[in-house]
Structures are given as C-alpha cells and as structure tokens.
Scaffold this motif. Structure first.
Motif, short mmCIF file in Angstrom:
data_model
loop_
_atom_site.label_atom_id
_atom_site.label_comp_id
_atom_site.label_asym_id
_atom_site.label_seq_id
_atom_site.Cartn_x
_atom_site.Cartn_y
_atom_site.Cartn_z
N ALA A 1 -60.31 -20.43 141.32
CA ALA A 1 -59.32 -21.36 142.10
C ALA A 1 -60.38 -21.41 143.80
CB ALA A 1 -58.17 -21.11 142.73
N PHE A 2 -60.18 -19.76 144.16
CA PHE A 2 -60.62 -19.90 145.25
C PHE A 2 -62.54 -19.94 145.50
CE2 PHE A 2 -61.08 -17.92 149.90
CZ PHE A 2 -62.71 -17.67 149.77
N LEU A 3 -63.00 -19.56 144.73
CA LEU A 3 -64.40 -19.82 144.91
C LEU A 3 -64.53 -21.46 144.36
CD1 LEU A 3 -66.26 -17.24 142.73
CD2 LEU A 3 -65.98 -17.10 145.56
N GLU A 4 -63.54 -22.14 144.34
CA GLU A 4 -63.85 -23.45 144.31
C GLU A 4 -63.38 -24.17 145.65
OE1 GLU A 4 -65.33 -25.38 142.30
OE2 GLU A 4 -64.29 -28.03 143.14
N PHE A 5 -62.19 -23.81 146.06
CA PHE A 5 -61.98 -24.27 147.66
C PHE A 5 -63.45 -24.03 148.29
CE2 PHE A 5 -58.63 -25.00 150.38
CZ PHE A 5 -59.03 -23.64 151.34
N ALA A 6 -63.77 -22.78 147.85
CA ALA A 6 -65.08 -22.37 148.95
C ALA A 6 -66.40 -23.12 148.88
CB ALA A 6 -64.51 -21.21 149.48
N ARG A 7 -66.34 -23.72 148.11
CA ARG A 7 -67.59 -24.55 147.42
C ARG A 7 -68.35 -25.27 148.79
NH1 ARG A 7 -68.83 -29.17 144.27
NH2 ARG A 7 -66.67 -29.72 143.92
N ASP A 8 -69.48 -24.71 149.01
CA ASP A 8 -70.51 -25.61 149.95
C ASP A 8 -70.54 -25.16 151.55
OD1 ASP A 8 -71.01 -28.21 147.30
OD2 ASP A 8 -72.11 -26.72 147.63
N ALA A 9 -68.73 -24.57 151.37
CA ALA A 9 -68.88 -24.06 153.49
C ALA A 9 -69.78 -23.10 153.38
CB ALA A 9 -67.18 -23.92 152.32
N VAL A 10 -69.36 -23.09 154.42
CA VAL A 10 -69.52 -21.09 154.91
C VAL A 10 -68.58 -20.38 155.55
CG1 VAL A 10 -70.30 -20.73 157.11
CG2 VAL A 10 -71.61 -22.34 156.23
#
Length: 593
Positions: A97-106
């Motif tokens: 869930a966190f990796l999806e939240f942070a997807r394509d972000a720095v």
C-alpha cells in the motif's frame, strides 16, 4: 587582428532544462522501528506526506505489527508499545500500500539511508520489486545549507525549531514526516536562492568552491602520497587543523575542491599558509599521532579530542562506609575506578544509575563506625541504610558495597535487568520522561563501566606486540606498552617478519607503568589501539601480562543496548520531550490520494 565569429545561440532541450522542482511530487516518509538494523529489526510505524508545489496531496499513516516484542528502550523513545501494535496489520499488507502511495514520486527522509534501507530490505524479503525512487536526504542537504550559528546541529528537532515547522517532531512517524515537509520546503527555498531550480540540479548540488579555497591549491604540491598525518598551519606556524589519511597528498587536495563542503574548513583553508606532512608506518600510528597532536596543540578547527583533560572517573572510595565520588585523576589508593567519562554530566548520570538500585550512602562526609551523626533525608526515605546513625554496621554495609562493585567492575547483568524492569514499568504507566531519564543513566553507566573493563587489561600489560597483514603485502607491526602505542613498523613482503618484531621491541618507546586502571596514554588512544587489536586478522605475537574481561561485564550489556538507540539517535536525538506521545489508529489512513 581579425574579428572572431559571433557565438552561436544553442536552444537547450527540455532534457537539458531538467524537471522544475515545483513540478516534482515528493513523498516525505518517516519510519519507527524496533531497532537500528534492517536485517534483524522490524518496522513498527510508517508515516508519509505527499506534496507538490508546496501543496499537500495526501497522507499515509499506519502502525505495523512487527511480529516480535518492542524493546523497552524503543517504547520509551517512540511511545509505541506491544499493546498498540497487537491488532495492527503486518508489513506484507502495509508495504504494497505504501509503495502504491509513493509511486512515481521522489522519496524524502531525514537521514534517508536509515528509512530507505528498511523499506528496500522489506521489499526484498517480500519479493516486491523496489521502484528505485530518487531520494532526497534533508539531513545531508541541511549540512550544506545550515550553519552552526543558526542551529546547534542538524537533527530534525533542531531544524524544525529553526524553520518554525507547524508540527513538532515527537518520534511518531506521521508527526516527524509533517515536520520534515516544512524543513524540506525551507531548504528548497535556500537552494533556489543559490540557483538550484530543477530536480537534476538538486541531485548534483554541492557547496561552491570559494575563491580562498582555489587560491590555496598549491599547498598540496610536493606532499607525499603516503599514509600519515597532515597539519594545516597559519602564517605563524600555529596548527589550525590536524587530519589523517592513507594518502596525504590526495586528501589535502580535496580541501580545495567542491567535495569539501564544510563551511569551517573553507574558512580554515583561507587562513592556512602551509601544510606539514608526517608520514607513518601504519594507519594506527597515524591515528594515534593525530590524537596526540590535537591534544597538544588544540587546533581551533578540530572539534574532537581537543580536551582530554576534561575526562573524569567515578570512584568507589576506600573508607569504612564507601561512597561514589567523581574525580579527575586515578590514584593508587586501592579504590575501584570506572571510566573515564567524557564529562561530569555523564559521570553524574552513571552515579545516579547506581543509586537507583543500590542503597549506597550519598552524603559526602567521612563516617566513623563509632561516631554517630544525624540521619539525612535519604535515610528517612528508606533509600539508605543510615550507617551514619549506626543503622548499619561496617559488615552489613559491605554487602551493599559488593553489589555496587559488581555493577561497576564485574557482573553487571542483574543490575541492568533491574533498571530495565523499572524502565518498562514506567513506560507502562506512560511516565516517558522518567523512563527516558532512567535510560540515559543506564547507558551512561554501561558505557563508562564497559570502557573501564576493556581498557584496564591493556593498561596493565607491560608489552603487547601484534601484527596484521598489510594491504600491500607484508605485515603491519605494533608495540603497545601499558595501553600506549610505543612503536610501529612495516615488514615488507618477502622479508622475515620476526626480524622486524625484534627490531621494533628494541626501538620502541620506553613507557613507565601508570597508576591503574588508567592507561599510560590518552584513553581515546588506548581505545583506538584496542579496536585495532580486536580487528579480524590481527595476531598476537607477544603478550606480557593478562588480557581478560568479565564474562557478564558491562560490555555485554552495552553491546546489547547500543544498537537499540544508535540509529534513532542519529535521526532525531534524545533532546525532545517524551511526555506527549500520542497513540495512532492501528490501520492505514490515506486521504486525498
């Protein structure tokens, strides 16, 4: 003279321009964990904030069931207990869930290597592909942009105060992430004023080389490419800074390039007029010479090891009713000494730790077994057996002294367990400030006692000769006498190393026996020697004396406790109050994603 052609205008591509910082989506993340090792410890909480162009896009927060007990030290620091995480989701549910939240972000974090290592290690364990986020470390950025005049250090708590963050960091993940967002925006404002406007420029940003640094590059000319010590000196040949390197010339040259980003070093280079090299046979010799030169000259641009005379010891006095006393020197009076401690405050904390468990008297007057005096408040509170009033005989008080002596010089485990149980009890009562104070006292004690127990055998050995394979072949040889480096040598490849050993023993410095347990050198020098001797691959060639430590001594407790606090201490320190730690809902909360 013919005129030169007009320069051609070249249109920059969008790749050349880079990604404007106001178009970048940042996910600022903070973790709480059960300890400092991503290999053996687990995540207990994740908090993250997604921002772009100064606007908040969403938040992510959840407690995580680590699947193992949370150490009392960590509960004191974070306020997160086993009961709070009992019904929380496991990392295999939270991390996707966190990796999806942070997807394509720095990704952004304060001391990012700590948080990113935990996230990446857990992704590997779960077989999840790691996205390879670009990472911005606000601690690294702050070290280049925030001077000591503005903040005493670059901890998150200090930077949040400096920049007026809306959220006070309190060792809970979402609060710390929110504070880091404000710190990030303040730092981006500063680099923007320096001409950094794109993500690519931010990634390659380094402090500019000053004119003074460029002008002094000639100081490295002629220096040897050999291991040893280098000393920057001013026009009057006074040492400004002492350093050590495996390659003196190469290291000194870095002071005149962009790789040197410390403001005080740029100032030092501007004053320096010469560099004196001291070639050493071994890396250990170079480290020891550096320590001695710093202690002798106290160069103003060296920050560590300048004041060894400030070290103090804790002494268990020799008298009918012994007590603990803080002293500046060791004497041959038969007393037990522990230390040295880096300062009086650490020694006072260690003494307070002993008094928490052992009812030693705390009054300062010398007591007689026959002469009675009035009792103090501690005796009336039951925290002292009142030998002053005859409440304890010398023999009865000796039993108390033996407990204190064991904690300081022998088996420290029962003593440490008692304090840990007391910390856990305080934590359960949510008395976090009291538990934190007790934790600091315990750490001060085990650090000082372990230091004494490890240094004492080395300080008492008339001679130790040891050898280690050199990287270039042959052997590095050292001769240590009473804890002091008396000499070192390099036995080249293809030669008889025993001939070098014999020559070294003859030519080494003659060292007089010190008053134990203090070594015949600065304690920091003896500690460096001890670390070298304990390095894998080192062989003892000759030992005159005995090299032993208590099986359950303070070193064992220190080695067990230190990893629990070291990593978090680097992130945010222990200077924040622990009394207002709030609980968090045990499920992931995401908004505005």
């Amino acid at each position: 003279m013919p005129s030169s052609p007009a320069p051609r205008a070249i249109q920059a591509t969008f790749d050349d321009l880079g990604t404007a910082l106001h178009d970048v989506t940042f996910v600022v993340v903070d973790l709480e964990t059960t300890g400092g090792s991503a290999q053996t410890d687990e995540i207990t909480e994740i908090g993250a904030v997604k921002v772009r162009a100064g606007e908040q896009l969403g938040e992510f927060q959840t407690l995580v069931n680590p699947g193992l007990p949370i150490p009392a030290f960590i509960s004191v620091l974070t306020g997160i207990t086993d009961r709070m995480v009992a019904s929380a989701p496991r990392i295999d549910t939270v991390l996707p869930a966190f990796l999806e939240f942070a997807r394509d972000a720095v990704l952004v974090a304060h001391n990012a290597p700590f948080d990113v290592t935990f996230l990446r290690t857990n992704a590997q364990r779960l077989g999840l592909p790691w996205p390879g986020h670009q990472v911005v470390d606000t601690a690294h950025l702050a070290r280049q942009l925030v001077t000591r005049d503005e903040a005493p250090n670059h901890k998150l708590s200090s930077l949040a105060r400096l920049f007026g963050a809306a959220t006070t960091p309190d060792h809970r993940a979402l609060h710390d992430a929110r504070a880091t967002v404000d710190v990030l925006h303040a730092l981006l404002g500063r680099v923007g004023n320096l001409g950094v406007h794109t993500l690519e420029e931010l990634g390659s940003y380094s402090a500019r080389v000053t004119t003074a640094q460029r002008r002094k590059r000639f100081l490295a000319d002629g220096l040897p490419s050999a291991p040893g010590v280098y000393v920057f000196k001013d026009a009057e040949q006074r040492p400004l800074y002492v350093g050590t390197s495996v390659d003196i010339r190469r290291r000194v040259r870095t002071y005149f390039t962009s790789s040197e980003q410390r403001t005080r070093m740029a100032e030092m280079v501007g004053i320096a007029e010469s560099v004196t090299p001291i070639v050493c046979a071994t890396a250990l010799e170079a480290q020891v010479r550096e320590l001695r030169l710093i202690a002798e000259h106290k160069p103003r641009y060296n920050r560590r090891s300048r004041h060894p005379e400030r070290s103090v010891w804790v002494k268990l006095t020799v008298e009918p009713f012994p007590r603990l006393s803080i002293v500046k020197e060791v004497r041959g009076d038969g007393a037990h000494y522990v230390g040295p401690f880096s300062g009086r405050q650490q020694a006072e904390q260690a003494v307070a730790a002993v008094h928490e468990v052992v009812p030693l008297r705390q009054c300062t007057q010398r007591l007689s077994p026959t002469k009675r005096v009035s009792a103090c408040a501690l005796a009336e509170m039951g925290r002292c057996g009142a030998p002053c009033t005859g409440g304890q005989t010398v023999e009865e008080y000796d039993a108390v002294v033996l407990r204190a002596s064991a904690a300081l010089c022998g088996d420290a485990e029962p003593f440490v367990r008692s304090l840990e149980e007391r910390m856990a009890h305080l934590s359960e009562q949510e008395r976090y400030e009291d538990a934190g104070a007790l934790r600091d006292r315990l750490l001060a004690l085990v650090r000082g006692a372990a230091r004494a127990q490890h240094l004492a055998p080395l300080a008492a050995s008339p001679e130790i000769v040891a050898a280690r394979r050199a990287d270039s072949g042959g052997w590095e040889m050292v001769c240590v006498r009473y804890g002091r480096l008396a000499g070192s040598a390099l036995s080249p490849r293809g030669t008889d190393p025993m001939a070098t050993v014999e020559s070294l023993a003859v030519s080494a410095e003659v060292v007089a026996a010190p008053t134990g347990p203090a070594p015949a050198a600065l304690p920091e020098e003896t500690e460096k020697i001890l670390r070298w001797l304990e390095t894998p691959g080192v062989r003892l060639v000759h030992l005159e004396g005995a090299w032993t430590c208590p099986v359950n001594g303070a070193g064992r407790s220190r080695d067990r406790l230190e990893p629990l606090v070291r990593a978090r201490e680097q992130v945010s320190g222990f200077d924040e109050p622990h009394g207002r730690l709030l609980s968090r809902p045990p499920k992931a909360v995401r908004s505005g994603v």
